[in-house]
Design a protein around this motif. Structure first.
Motif, mmCIF file in Angstrom:
data_model
loop_
_atom_site.group_PDB
_atom_site.id
_atom_site.type_symbol
_atom_site.label_atom_id
_atom_site.label_comp_id
_atom_site.label_asym_id
_atom_site.label_seq_id
_atom_site.Cartn_x
_atom_site.Cartn_y
_atom_site.Cartn_z
ATOM 1 N N GLU A 198 2.945 14.407 -1.029
ATOM 2 C CA GLU A 198 3.950 13.751 -0.211
ATOM 3 C C GLU A 198 3.508 12.331 0.095
ATOM 4 O OE1 GLU A 198 6.170 14.333 4.112
ATOM 5 O OE2 GLU A 198 4.787 15.865 3.401
ATOM 6 N N ILE A 199 4.416 11.393 -0.081
ATOM 7 C CA ILE A 199 4.151 10.012 0.299
ATOM 8 C C ILE A 199 4.407 9.914 1.793
ATOM 9 C CG2 ILE A 199 4.903 7.618 0.078
ATOM 10 C CD1 ILE A 199 5.691 8.403 -2.853
ATOM 11 N N VAL A 200 3.387 9.509 2.535
ATOM 12 C CA VAL A 200 3.504 9.452 3.992
ATOM 13 C C VAL A 200 3.502 8.024 4.526
ATOM 14 C CG1 VAL A 200 2.625 11.775 4.345
ATOM 15 C CG2 VAL A 200 1.026 9.864 4.298
ATOM 16 N N GLY A 201 3.306 7.058 3.653
ATOM 17 C CA GLY A 201 3.362 5.652 4.019
ATOM 18 C C GLY A 201 3.483 4.806 2.765
ATOM 19 N N PHE A 202 4.360 3.792 2.815
ATOM 20 C CA PHE A 202 4.612 2.988 1.614
ATOM 21 C C PHE A 202 5.233 1.664 2.043
ATOM 22 C CE2 PHE A 202 7.584 2.639 -2.296
ATOM 23 C CZ PHE A 202 6.643 1.938 -3.027
ATOM 24 N N ILE A 203 4.614 0.554 1.648
ATOM 25 C CA ILE A 203 5.140 -0.770 2.004
ATOM 26 C C ILE A 203 4.731 -1.796 0.950
ATOM 27 C CG2 ILE A 203 3.135 -1.207 3.495
ATOM 28 C CD1 ILE A 203 6.494 -2.715 4.291
ATOM 29 N N VAL A 204 5.644 -2.690 0.653
ATOM 30 C CA VAL A 204 5.344 -3.900 -0.110
ATOM 31 C C VAL A 204 5.783 -5.060 0.778
ATOM 32 C CG1 VAL A 204 5.904 -5.283 -2.151
ATOM 33 C CG2 VAL A 204 5.596 -2.809 -2.372
ATOM 34 N N ASP A 205 4.928 -6.056 0.899
ATOM 35 C CA ASP A 205 5.222 -7.236 1.719
ATOM 36 C C ASP A 205 6.610 -7.769 1.389
ATOM 37 O OD1 ASP A 205 5.344 -10.120 2.441
ATOM 38 O OD2 ASP A 205 3.251 -9.803 3.026
ATOM 39 N N LYS A 206 7.368 -8.079 2.424
ATOM 40 C CA LYS A 206 8.752 -8.545 2.237
ATOM 41 C C LYS A 206 8.838 -9.793 1.367
ATOM 42 C CE LYS A 206 8.687 -10.865 6.701
ATOM 43 N NZ LYS A 206 9.226 -10.871 8.055
ATOM 44 N N GLU A 207 7.777 -10.579 1.323
ATOM 45 C CA GLU A 207 7.767 -11.796 0.503
ATOM 46 C C GLU A 207 7.496 -11.509 -0.974
ATOM 47 O OE1 GLU A 207 8.628 -14.749 1.784
ATOM 48 O OE2 GLU A 207 8.865 -13.748 3.723
ATOM 49 N N PHE A 208 7.095 -10.269 -1.301
ATOM 50 C CA PHE A 208 6.704 -9.946 -2.674
ATOM 51 C C PHE A 208 7.509 -8.788 -3.261
ATOM 52 C CE2 PHE A 208 3.162 -12.204 -0.870
ATOM 53 C CZ PHE A 208 2.759 -13.034 -1.898
ATOM 54 N N ARG A 209 8.631 -8.464 -2.657
ATOM 55 C CA ARG A 209 9.461 -7.370 -3.157
ATOM 56 C C ARG A 209 10.252 -7.805 -4.388
ATOM 57 N NH1 ARG A 209 11.199 -5.361 2.856
ATOM 58 N NH2 ARG A 209 9.094 -4.699 3.419
ATOM 59 N N TRP B 142 0.831 -1.199 0.000
ATOM 60 C CA TRP B 142 0.000 0.000 0.000
ATOM 61 C C TRP B 142 0.863 1.246 0.000
ATOM 62 C CZ3 TRP B 142 0.642 3.098 4.298
ATOM 63 C CH2 TRP B 142 0.994 2.494 5.509
ATOM 64 N N ILE B 143 0.225 2.336 -0.450
ATOM 65 C CA ILE B 143 0.877 3.637 -0.457
ATOM 66 C C ILE B 143 -0.145 4.674 -0.010
ATOM 67 C CG2 ILE B 143 0.391 4.141 -2.891
ATOM 68 C CD1 ILE B 143 3.277 5.356 -3.002
ATOM 69 N N HIS B 144 0.274 5.573 0.855
ATOM 70 C CA HIS B 144 -0.574 6.660 1.357
ATOM 71 C C HIS B 144 0.057 7.954 0.878
ATOM 72 C CE1 HIS B 144 -2.338 8.858 5.127
ATOM 73 N NE2 HIS B 144 -2.879 9.278 3.997
ATOM 74 N N ILE B 145 -0.721 8.749 0.152
ATOM 75 C CA ILE B 145 -0.215 9.994 -0.423
ATOM 76 C C ILE B 145 -1.139 11.144 -0.033
ATOM 77 C CG2 ILE B 145 -1.359 9.516 -2.631
ATOM 78 C CD1 ILE B 145 1.064 10.967 -3.964
ATOM 79 N N CYS B 146 -0.535 12.275 0.271
ATOM 80 C CA CYS B 146 -1.289 13.467 0.674
ATOM 81 C C CYS B 146 -0.951 14.630 -0.250
ATOM 82 C CB CYS B 146 -0.936 13.883 2.103
ATOM 83 S SG CYS B 146 -1.390 12.680 3.343
ATOM 84 N N GLY B 147 -1.979 15.292 -0.734
ATOM 85 C CA GLY B 147 -1.790 16.526 -1.477
ATOM 86 C C GLY B 147 -1.704 17.676 -0.482
ATOM 87 N N LEU B 148 -0.714 18.541 -0.656
ATOM 88 C CA LEU B 148 -0.492 19.618 0.306
ATOM 89 C C LEU B 148 -0.454 20.966 -0.391
ATOM 90 C CD1 LEU B 148 2.326 17.780 2.231
ATOM 91 C CD2 LEU B 148 0.006 18.147 3.049
ATOM 92 N N ARG B 149 -0.989 21.943 0.285
ATOM 93 C CA ARG B 149 -0.937 23.326 -0.191
ATOM 94 C C ARG B 149 -0.292 24.162 0.893
ATOM 95 N NH1 ARG B 149 -3.690 24.214 -4.721
ATOM 96 N NH2 ARG B 149 -5.169 22.636 -5.384
ATOM 97 N N ARG B 150 0.682 24.921 0.494
ATOM 98 C CA ARG B 150 1.395 25.795 1.419
ATOM 99 C C ARG B 150 1.382 27.211 0.852
ATOM 100 N NH1 ARG B 150 0.941 21.953 4.477
ATOM 101 N NH2 ARG B 150 2.591 20.514 5.003
ATOM 102 N N PHE B 151 1.362 28.170 1.710
ATOM 103 C CA PHE B 151 1.390 29.568 1.283
ATOM 104 C C PHE B 151 2.672 29.891 0.522
ATOM 105 C CE2 PHE B 151 2.389 34.066 2.162
ATOM 106 C CZ PHE B 151 1.316 34.648 1.498
ATOM 107 N N LEU B 152 3.772 29.287 0.953
ATOM 108 C CA LEU B 152 5.075 29.637 0.399
ATOM 109 C C LEU B 152 5.515 28.790 -0.790
ATOM 110 C CD1 LEU B 152 7.004 30.271 3.731
ATOM 111 C CD2 LEU B 152 6.083 31.968 2.133
ATOM 112 N N SER B 153 4.665 27.883 -1.254
ATOM 113 C CA SER B 153 5.078 27.037 -2.374
ATOM 114 C C SER B 153 3.872 26.624 -3.209
ATOM 115 C CB SER B 153 5.797 25.792 -1.859
ATOM 116 O OG SER B 153 4.908 24.960 -1.141
ATOM 117 N N GLU B 154 4.187 26.104 -4.368
ATOM 118 C CA GLU B 154 3.163 25.524 -5.223
ATOM 119 C C GLU B 154 2.639 24.248 -4.557
ATOM 120 O OE1 GLU B 154 1.938 26.696 -8.180
ATOM 121 O OE2 GLU B 154 3.114 28.492 -7.724
#
Length: 104
Positions: free
Chosen positions: A76-87, A60-72
């Motif tokens: 950001e990927i905040v979580g990412f894993i592939v089962d060790k048996e399937f890498r 699984w992968i968890h991704i967040c869209g972010l808006r900041r005043f100082l940037s476009e």
């Protein structure tokens, strides 16, 4: 031949998400996971995608869209894993590509 399927996570996937998170050293209860999942799934600025391979959730992968005043806006990927048996099968690359497309 299609070898994997990437889709949005569903509440039925939670037990497998917990098992995968434990491979990274994270532990939490089913109740905590369900509450977190509810918050994520109702927030359009973030997504939790899963990879199914051979009929099983193997990453699984968890991704967040972010808006900041100082940037476009950015994502950001905040979580990412592939089962060790399937890498080393390209499943992580598939998840990353899917997250990148969502972020665009």
């Amino acid at each position: 031949m299609k070898t994997s399927n990437i889709r949005e996570a569903q509440s039925a996937d939670i037990s497998r998400l917990i098992i995968l998170a434990s491979q990274l050293g994270y532990t939490f209860s089913d109740e905590e996971a369900l509450e977190r999942f509810k918050q994520i799934s109702t927030d359009s600025s973030q997504k939790l995608f899963i990879c199914e391979y051979q009929g099983m959730v193997v990453g699984w992968i968890h991704i967040c869209g972010l808006r900041r005043f100082l940037s476009e806006p950015f994502a950001e990927i905040v979580g990412f894993i592939v089962d060790k048996e399937f890498r080393a099968r390209g499943l992580g690359s598939g998840l990353l590509s899917h997250a990148e497309e969502w972020a665009k």
